[in-house]
Design a protein around this motif. Structure first.
Motif, short mmCIF file in Angstrom:
data_model
loop_
_atom_site.label_atom_id
_atom_site.label_comp_id
_atom_site.label_asym_id
_atom_site.label_seq_id
_atom_site.Cartn_x
_atom_site.Cartn_y
_atom_site.Cartn_z
N GLY A 142 0.67 -1.06 0.11
CA GLY A 142 -0.14 -0.31 0.12
C GLY A 142 0.86 1.08 0.17
N ASN A 529 -6.30 5.44 -0.56
CA ASN A 529 -5.95 3.79 -0.68
C ASN A 529 -6.64 3.83 0.79
N ILE A 552 -7.57 0.86 -4.20
CA ILE A 552 -6.18 1.49 -4.59
C ILE A 552 -7.37 2.72 -5.68
#
Length: 730
Positions: A142, A529, A552
């Protein structure tokens, strides 16, 4: 690495220390041996100090996976491109230029390359890290720009190098022999000079040929490091890493075909034995200073310098018709210089019933990549006089079917005088030859502040953070300045000491060193995200699991322009994309002597708002991932009896519905699913270790590739091959 042999009476206390208190770190101990009972280190409970968070992984509201040195040793991994990614859910290597550098994609885009907490990513780098100087590898999934400086919202991988431990003299020596004339030697010596000064030296030398003719890859490593306890509260660590690579021209692995993928034998190559090798020299210096004000507050500062020089070449078709090709050698000389400065403060305080874990810091970075791509020439003739105004004569071309070189099957023409044409780097300095059109510069500043608030005796943790990033770039002569404040909000709750749930909201801000064909540059990637997950330790932390789901959104997403020539690097703008997925990781000792690593990832990346509806409509899949990724590694070591110390391993990798650089059009062939199995056997005691690994045991034709222009290119992987290593510990 260090082994400790102790009596069975101390078993309970040792495990409690190692697994619950985390005082035995990977730098201090790789495994514990109790009367022949092996506890392998496939699990780490904390990240390195370069991760900055200073907290158990189970409490951090983000998916973080660590690959230990013991897992890499059992799998006989030598470089980052050599099977490392089987240990991480959803990570995939996109083929490019052999083992010169490793491009890792996960969660739909490239993962930034970090070393000891600094971003060493470049367009064609860094040089694939050799595992001889690697302590462990941290994969942070991430958006990680807040934690570690600029990086794609997909995440980063952080190479953590070996450091002096301060223990008495100990170390390892290992020799590895393998298929295709592989000879590799490693040495790791760790000792203390005085009570305050410790020293470590890692050395590696490797010569290795290939299953393809004329292909080779030689590597050399020198890595000294010094740790000095300046005071009881202040520690200085300095390290130098020299990496040298000498390999065949980096296009030797490519195969070109109008018929699709895997159309020729796995050993096929169109390279030539007399082309000068590609040479890479990488020098890295890192200085780290840590000062503990008290048990609650710690200041860390770090300076890093990286210089990577490349003199290389690759082959690509300049003309391609049926089974005939004019091969073109493209030279390039490049200098990649990076400088980094970091300072960050970790602290702990309590206000009433609320605890505060503070992180504040400053990041400074400067990168400059310049290259001369202007030189090259055809290895083969267009016709007898090499006149492009006259009709082509395939008798002078390279014949892919017969592998004949020019007229009458001889090397009839190489350059204007019937010989190879050398690269000319003497007329002008590289900076002049590269010029603005082949130079990328980036300077960035980042300021960040985070407070993790703990409630209910730290069972509930709320993370509130923000980062300001300012980036100045000069991409191929086009200058730009961008800045942004990005927030970060995370929540984590410990159901009990061994299980936590978390949620994360983060924003991405990634300046892009990309340029469009019209000369303009792309805006930075921005986006949101969201991630949720569950982390669980089992059997007192001997093995753990993590499952996460994420979404995302990326604005200003780009892909490589499919019309690029080998030396071009233009991009095209897609628009807004969305990456969604689920990831599952399991690793550790399941039962006595049985260790496993297993992971699965589902990934889907699509255009949700298109900048070019005709060529890239909404719903079109964005290239650069496999929809389904499954990896497994099983190791069983006998802990007593006649077979004590003997181990067996088996592992596999599956990539389903996979993509390389381009999905291709509706009439374009897609790649087959990727299925590979490996196996191994080993024996060890407190001093010796012997390991035999066999890769691709079912001898499958493994490849990766992409459509390109009106044909295909692909790279084949090695058929069944082996490595045998013999190690000694002292």
């Amino acid at each position: 690495m260090k082994k400790i042999t102790i009596g069975a009476a101390l078993l309970t206390s040792v495990l409690a220390i190692a697994q619950e208190k985390d005082t035995l770190k990977s730098n201090d101990i790789e495994e514990v041996v109790v009367n022949g009972r092996y506890y392998k280190k496939y699990v780490e409970k904390q990240g390195s100090s370069s991760l900055r968070l200073n907290e158990d992984l189970i409490k951090i509201p983000q998916n973080i996976s660590i690959i230990t040195a013991r897992a890499l040793e059992d799998q006989q991994v030598t470089t980052l491109s050599d099977g490392v990614l089987r240990n991480v859910a959803g990570a995939q290597r996109l083929e490019h230029w052999g083992d010169m550098y490793t491009r890792v994609n996960m969660r739909g885009s490239r993962a930034a390359a970090f070393m000891n907490g600094v971003n060493v990513t470049s367009n064609w780098g860094p040089l694939s890290e050799d595992m001889s100087f690697v302590d462990h590898i941290e994969f942070i999934k991430g958006p990680s720009g807040f934690l570690m400086s600029n990086g794609e919202p997909s995440g980063i991988y952080n190479i953590v190098t070996k450091k002096p431990t301060g223990n008495a003299l100990n170390g390892t020596a290992r020799v590895t022999l393998g298929s295709y004339n592989m000879y590799r030697g490693e040495a790791d010596v760790d000792t203390k000079i005085t009570e305050k000064v410790a020293f470590r030296l890692n050395l590696m030398a490797q010569n290795r040929n290939s299953f393809r003719d004329y292909e080779f890859n030689d590597r050399y490593i020198i890595n000294p490091s010094l740790k000095v306890n300046l005071t009881d509260k202040t520690t200085l660590t300095a390290e130098y890493i020299y990496q040298k690579a000498k390999m065949s021209e980096v296009g030797s692995a490519y195969v070109f075909s109008f018929d699709g993928y895997a159309t020729r034998p796995a050993s096929y190559t169109h390279t030539d034995p007399s082309i000068d090798p590609t040479k890479v020299d990488n020098n890295t210096v890192n200085i780290n200073l840590q000062h503990n004000f008290n048990e609650n507050w710690k200041l860390t500062s770090q300076l890093t310098y990286v210089n990577e020089y490349t003199m290389g070449s690759d082959i690509w078709p300049s003309n391609f018709e049926g089974n005939y090709m004019i091969r073109r050698v493209n030279y390039w000389e490049a200098d990649n210089t990076m400088k980094f400065g970091q300072v960050f403060l970790n602290g702990y305080a309590k206000t009433g019933f609320v605890s505060h874990k503070i992180l504040a810091g400053l990041d400074l970075g400067s990168k400059k990549y310049m290259a001369d791509w202007s030189q090259g020439y055809n290895l083969d003739k267009y016709n007898a006089n090499d006149d492009y105004n006259a009709p082509a004569d395939h008798n002078y071309w390279y014949n892919l079917e017969t592998k004949n070189y020019g007229i009458n099957g001889t090397n009839a023409y190489f350059g204007p005088n019937g010989e190879y044409k050398a690269f000319d780097g003497t007329s002008k300095p590289l900076s002049v030859r590269a010029g603005a059109g082949s130079t990328i510069e980036q300077n960035y500043t980042g300021l960040y502040l985070q407070d993790e608030l703990g409630f209910l005796d730290d069972k509930l943790r709320l993370t509130i953070a923000a980062r300001y990033t300012n980036v100045k770039e000069n991409n191929y002569g086009t200058k730009s300045v961008a800045d942004k404040v990005t927030p970060r909000i995370g929540i984590s709750y410990s159901i009990d000491e061994s299980m936590s749930v978390y949620g994360l909201y983060d924003q991405a801000f990634v300046p892009q060193a990309a340029i469009f064909r019209d000369g303009s540059t792309v805006k930075p990637i921005t986006g949101n995200n969201m991630e949720i997950g569950v982390k669980k330790d089992w059997l007192g932390g001997k093995w753990n699991t993590t499952i996460s789901a994420y979404n995302i959104i990326k604005n200003n997403a780009t892909v490589n322009d499919p019309a690029n020539s080998p030396s071009e690097q233009f991009s095209i703008l897609l628009g807004k994309t969305r990456v969604q997925g689920v990831e599952f990781d399991l690793k550790g000792e399941i039962t006595r002597g049985f260790n496993t690593i297993f992971n699965y990832a589902f990934t889907e990346n699509k255009i949700v708002e298109s900048n070019d509806p005709q060529n890239n409509p909404e719903g079109k899949r964005v290239p650069g991932y496999a929809k389904h990724t499954v990896n497994g590694w099983l190791n069983y070591t006998f802990t007593d009896g006649l077979l004590e110390g003997f181990g067996l391993s088996f592992g596999g990798t599956y990539l389903g519905d996979r993509s390389s650089w381009d999905w291709g059009g509706t009439n374009t062939k897609q790649m087959n699913d990727y299925v590979k199995f490996d196996a191994g056997a080993s024996w060890e005691n407190t001093k010796f270790r012997v390991g035999l690994n066999v890769f691709n045991i079912f001898n499958r034709y493994l490849y990766s590739g992409s459509p390109y222009a009106n044909y295909y290119y692909y790279q084949a992987e090695a058929p069944t091959n082996f490595r045998l290593s013999i190690g000694y510990k002292f």
